[in-house]
Design an enzyme around this catalytic site. Structure first.
Site, PDB file in Angstrom:
ATOM      1  N   GLY A  14      -0.765  86.933  57.557  1.00 39.45           N
ATOM      2  CA  GLY A  14      -1.605  86.442  58.593  1.00 39.45           C
ATOM      3  C   GLY A  14      -2.831  85.650  58.009  1.00 39.45           C
ATOM      4  O   GLY A  14      -3.977  85.550  58.521  1.00 39.45           O
ATOM      5  N   THR A  15      -3.076  85.471  56.838  1.00 42.49           N
ATOM      6  CA  THR A  15      -4.209  84.789  56.012  1.00 42.49           C
ATOM      7  C   THR A  15      -4.033  83.378  56.165  1.00 42.49           C
ATOM      8  O   THR A  15      -5.077  82.603  55.363  1.00 42.49           O
ATOM      9  CB  THR A  15      -4.443  85.309  54.741  1.00 42.49           C
ATOM     10  OG1 THR A  15      -3.316  84.937  53.722  1.00 42.49           O
ATOM     11  CG2 THR A  15      -4.642  86.886  54.631  1.00 42.49           C
ATOM     12  N   SER A  16      -3.165  82.817  56.391  1.00 41.91           N
ATOM     13  CA  SER A  16      -3.016  81.288  56.400  1.00 41.91           C
ATOM     14  C   SER A  16      -1.771  80.740  57.318  1.00 41.91           C
ATOM     15  O   SER A  16      -0.891  81.600  57.848  1.00 41.91           O
ATOM     16  CB  SER A  16      -2.570  80.610  55.112  1.00 41.91           C
ATOM     17  OG  SER A  16      -1.319  81.085  54.562  1.00 41.91           O
ATOM     18  N   GLY A  17      -1.970  79.520  57.469  1.00 47.48           N
ATOM     19  CA  GLY A  17      -0.736  78.709  58.116  1.00 47.48           C
ATOM     20  C   GLY A  17      -0.612  79.536  59.561  1.00 47.48           C
ATOM     21  O   GLY A  17      -1.202  79.537  60.667  1.00 47.48           O
ATOM     22  N   ILE A  18       0.721  79.599  59.988  1.00 43.00           N
ATOM     23  CA  ILE A  18       1.189  80.171  61.355  1.00 43.00           C
ATOM     24  C   ILE A  18       0.976  81.510  61.651  1.00 43.00           C
ATOM     25  O   ILE A  18       0.173  81.922  62.554  1.00 43.00           O
ATOM     26  CB  ILE A  18       2.709  80.345  61.292  1.00 43.00           C
ATOM     27  CG1 ILE A  18       3.443  78.864  61.348  1.00 43.00           C
ATOM     28  CG2 ILE A  18       3.185  81.164  62.469  1.00 43.00           C
ATOM     29  CD1 ILE A  18       4.870  78.831  61.071  1.00 43.00           C
ATOM     30  N   SER A 137      13.724  81.140  60.850  1.00 37.87           N
ATOM     31  CA  SER A 137      13.827  79.567  60.402  1.00 37.87           C
ATOM     32  C   SER A 137      15.025  78.935  60.905  1.00 37.87           C
ATOM     33  O   SER A 137      16.024  79.543  61.191  1.00 37.87           O
ATOM     34  CB  SER A 137      13.820  79.557  58.816  1.00 37.87           C
ATOM     35  OG  SER A 137      13.934  78.232  58.696  1.00 37.87           O
ATOM     36  N   TYR A 150      17.179  80.575  50.753  1.00 34.08           N
ATOM     37  CA  TYR A 150      16.192  80.708  51.766  1.00 34.08           C
ATOM     38  C   TYR A 150      16.993  80.849  53.101  1.00 34.08           C
ATOM     39  O   TYR A 150      16.736  81.735  54.051  1.00 34.08           O
ATOM     40  CB  TYR A 150      15.231  79.426  51.741  1.00 34.08           C
ATOM     41  CG  TYR A 150      14.365  79.408  52.994  1.00 34.08           C
ATOM     42  CD1 TYR A 150      13.356  80.400  53.079  1.00 34.08           C
ATOM     43  CD2 TYR A 150      14.379  78.431  53.872  1.00 34.08           C
ATOM     44  CE1 TYR A 150      12.378  80.336  54.167  1.00 34.08           C
ATOM     45  CE2 TYR A 150      13.508  78.364  54.887  1.00 34.08           C
ATOM     46  CZ  TYR A 150      12.620  79.325  55.031  1.00 34.08           C
ATOM     47  OH  TYR A 150      11.741  79.236  56.204  1.00 34.08           O
TER      48      TYR A 150
END
Length: 249
Positions: A14-18, A137, A150
């Protein structure tokens, strides 16, 4: 904007992006939020971006012991958890012949094993009702070259969402999955490509999106707000695809 008032939420990665954008929207909707990450720089950036009421914790998403420790910290901070967005993940794109066992294990540790054992560790402190949201994804559904490991990891995570939904619903816990397509996030900068290669990859991907653009983190975050809120109480074991129509081609 009070759809999450009173709810206590965890957002991994939760520290970047989405993840960071979802944390912003959860807070704006009234939730108390804890976010996790591993990068000291983005952890500090998240503290500044989310304000003093957010709890920012260092936790390795692929380490089983860290999942147990994280659950303990959340129990101390919140008592119970009403919503979980398991967003932390890793994406490595490379051809089949370039993979080794270490890289395979790293991807599955972070994208599959960590989420499973996090849910296990959190189960005793999940409220009734509660919502768990997994970040899958679209790669799990399309045969994109160089995405074998992935895509397989995300397919496993999506399957996990369906089986856990059946297992946990009797406890009042609903599990659902969001499967984004290409989203404009810092993730693409972590793939090890040169700037020129990134531009080529982005151009190739863009041609496969009927909507004609990459998605915004806020468009995924809004879906997470819905699934965390009481508006989605009859949504169980679902997969919400947010890909601009990419999977329809």
């Amino acid at each position: 904007m009070t759809r999450l008032t009173g709810k206590r939420a965890l957002i991994t990665g939760g520290t970047s992006g989405i993840g960071l954008e979802t944390a912003r929207q959860f807070i704006a909707e009234g939730a108390r939020v804890a976010v996790t990450g591993t990068n000291p720089a983005t952890l500090e950036e998240a503290r500044l971006a989310l304000g003093p009421d957010a709890i920012v914790l260092r936790s390795n998403a692929g380490d089983v012991a860290d999942q147990k420790a994280l659950a303990g910290k959340l129990k101390d901070a919140f008592g119970q958890i009403d919503a979980v967005f398991i967003n932390a993940g890793v994406a490595e794109l490379k051809p089949l012949e370039a993979w080794d066992e270490e890289g395979f294990d790293r991807t599955f540790d972070i994208n599959v094993k960590g989420p499973l054992f996090l849910v296990q560790a959190l189960t005793p402190i999940l409220a009734n009702p509660a919502s768990i949201i997994l970040n899958g994804s679209i790669n799990a559904h399309i045969g994109m070259a160089n995405s074998s490991v992935y895509a397989a990891s995300k397919a496993a995570l999506i399957s996990l969402g369906k089986t856990l939904s059946g297992e946990l619903i009797s406890r009042g816990v609903r599990v659902n999955t969001i499967s984004p397509g290409p989203i404009q996030t810092p993730l693409y900068g972590k793939l090890g490509f040169t700037e020129a290669q990134l531009q080529d990859v982005a151009g190739s991907i863009l041609g496969q999106i009927p909507a004609g653009r990459f998605g915004a983190p806020s468009e995924v975050a809004k879906a997470a707000v819905f699934l965390a809120s009481d508006e989605s109480t009859f949504t169980v074991g679902a997969e919400l695809v947010i890909d601009g129509g990419m999977s329809t081609l």
